[in-house]
Scaffold this active site. Sequence first.
Site, PDB file in Angstrom:
ATOM      1  N   ASN A   1     -80.975  31.661   1.650  1.00  7.59           N
ATOM      2  CA  ASN A   1     -80.901  32.406   0.403  1.00  7.59           C
ATOM      3  C   ASN A   1     -82.316  32.834  -0.017  1.00  7.59           C
ATOM      4  OD1 ASN A   1     -80.878  33.002  -2.402  1.00  7.59           O
ATOM      5  ND2 ASN A   1     -78.954  31.903  -2.644  1.00  7.59           N
TER       6      ASN A   1
ATOM      7  N   ASP B   1     -78.372  22.106  -2.611  1.00  6.25           N
ATOM      8  CA  ASP B   1     -77.010  22.588  -2.837  1.00  6.25           C
ATOM      9  C   ASP B   1     -76.787  22.565  -4.334  1.00  6.25           C
ATOM     10  OD1 ASP B   1     -74.727  23.731  -1.656  1.00  6.25           O
ATOM     11  OD2 ASP B   1     -73.579  21.946  -2.134  1.00  6.25           O
TER      12      ASP B   1
HETATM   13  P1  ITT Z   1     -78.043  28.069   1.003  1.00 11.27           P
HETATM   14  O1  ITT Z   1     -76.842  27.187   1.229  1.00 11.27           O
HETATM   15  O2  ITT Z   1     -78.456  28.841   2.238  1.00 11.27           O
HETATM   16  O3  ITT Z   1     -79.206  27.363   0.384  1.00 11.27           O
HETATM   17  P2  ITT Z   1     -76.291  29.429  -0.918  1.00 11.27           P
HETATM   18  O4  ITT Z   1     -76.434  30.746  -1.602  1.00 11.27           O
HETATM   19  O5  ITT Z   1     -75.080  29.188  -0.069  1.00 11.27           O
HETATM   20  O6  ITT Z   1     -77.647  29.191  -0.095  1.00 11.27           O
HETATM   21  P3  ITT Z   1     -75.493  27.177  -2.651  1.00 11.27           P
HETATM   22  O7  ITT Z   1     -74.438  26.789  -1.695  1.00 11.27           O
HETATM   23  O8  ITT Z   1     -76.409  26.127  -3.173  1.00 11.27           O
HETATM   24  O9  ITT Z   1     -76.440  28.323  -2.012  1.00 11.27           O
HETATM   25  O10 ITT Z   1     -74.912  27.944  -3.893  1.00 11.27           O
HETATM   26  C1  ITT Z   1     -73.639  27.714  -4.449  1.00 11.27           C
HETATM   27  C2  ITT Z   1     -73.289  28.847  -5.376  1.00 11.27           C
HETATM   28  O11 ITT Z   1     -74.039  28.729  -6.574  1.00 11.27           O
HETATM   29  C3  ITT Z   1     -73.549  30.256  -4.846  1.00 11.27           C
HETATM   30  O12 ITT Z   1     -72.512  31.083  -5.324  1.00 11.27           O
HETATM   31  C4  ITT Z   1     -74.863  30.644  -5.463  1.00 11.27           C
HETATM   32  O13 ITT Z   1     -74.963  32.041  -5.650  1.00 11.27           O
HETATM   33  C5  ITT Z   1     -74.782  29.913  -6.807  1.00 11.27           C
HETATM   34  N1  ITT Z   1     -76.121  29.523  -7.258  1.00 11.27           N
HETATM   35  C6  ITT Z   1     -76.975  28.646  -6.652  1.00 11.27           C
HETATM   36  N2  ITT Z   1     -78.120  28.560  -7.344  1.00 11.27           N
HETATM   37  C7  ITT Z   1     -77.989  29.404  -8.404  1.00 11.27           C
HETATM   38  C8  ITT Z   1     -78.840  29.791  -9.456  1.00 11.27           C
HETATM   39  O14 ITT Z   1     -80.062  29.302  -9.582  1.00 11.27           O
HETATM   40  N3  ITT Z   1     -78.377  30.676 -10.348  1.00 11.27           N
HETATM   41  C9  ITT Z   1     -77.152  31.203 -10.242  1.00 11.27           C
HETATM   42  N4  ITT Z   1     -76.283  30.925  -9.271  1.00 11.27           N
HETATM   43  C10 ITT Z   1     -76.700  30.025  -8.349  1.00 11.27           C
END
Ligand code: ITT
Length: 205
Positions: free
Chosen positions: A15, A74
């Site tokens: 990400n 996560d």
């Molecule tokens: P990685 O696993 O490669 O790190 P990802 O985008 O899959 O990236 P997550 O599984 O941690 O990341 O994210 C779970 C959901 O929460 C996903 O829909 C993200 O867009 C959202 N999310 C994570 N961090 C956020 C933030 O700081 N602000 C808003 N939404 C967030």
Amino acid sequence: MPEQKINKIVFATHNAHKLSEIREIVKGQIEILGLTDIGCHDEIEETGNTLEENALLKAKYVKERYGYDCFADDTGLEVDALGGEPGVYSSRYAGPSGDPEENMKKLLSALQGIDNRSAQFRAIIALILNEEEHLFEGVIRGTIARERRGGSGFGYDPIFVPEGYDQTFAEVDLSVKNRVSHRALAMAKLIDFLLNGKKILSLGR
Ligand code: ITT
């Protein structure tokens, strides 16, 4: 406690928003390498049932296949009126494509007519260092807006209003998000551990 001062570490994420947020947070303290920097283009499946399991799974994947000490994050958006959902399922809440617009649309309709908008973002960072596992947690409380607002940030940012603010995370300056967010709080604990050996939360084996 780290055996030597850490000045460079891998962040196991694809990400790009997370990567640039974290680089901004730790600027001048630690150099952060992303997965592309170590030649990893694999899609790491998040099959765990908790944020802790998924964060560890991503970090272990990179350590086992690429040999680097690293950390992974996560994050889940936990909505009180929905019993903590979408939580660990936040990224695929509206389906496997993980489309943030669809996710927000589904969440706003799940909360239609509900006055209790309280929610929190919870981030778990898993660190693998010197064969040990460590976990760090960051939580920011807030509310879910009635409609999406703002163009910065990513994911659910346009509908999350952090406590103490009227604007969503997508409306505030990125420097504000990077100071108060779930990820900033978890990162502060990680940095403290890497630089000073202080551990605030650990489920290490
Ligand atoms: P990685 O696993 O490669 O790190 P990802 O985008 O899959 O990236 P997550 O599984 O941690 O990341 O994210 C779970 C959901 O929460 C996903 O829909 C993200 O867009 C959202 N999310 C994570 N961090 C956020 C933030 O700081 N602000 C808003 N939404 C967030």
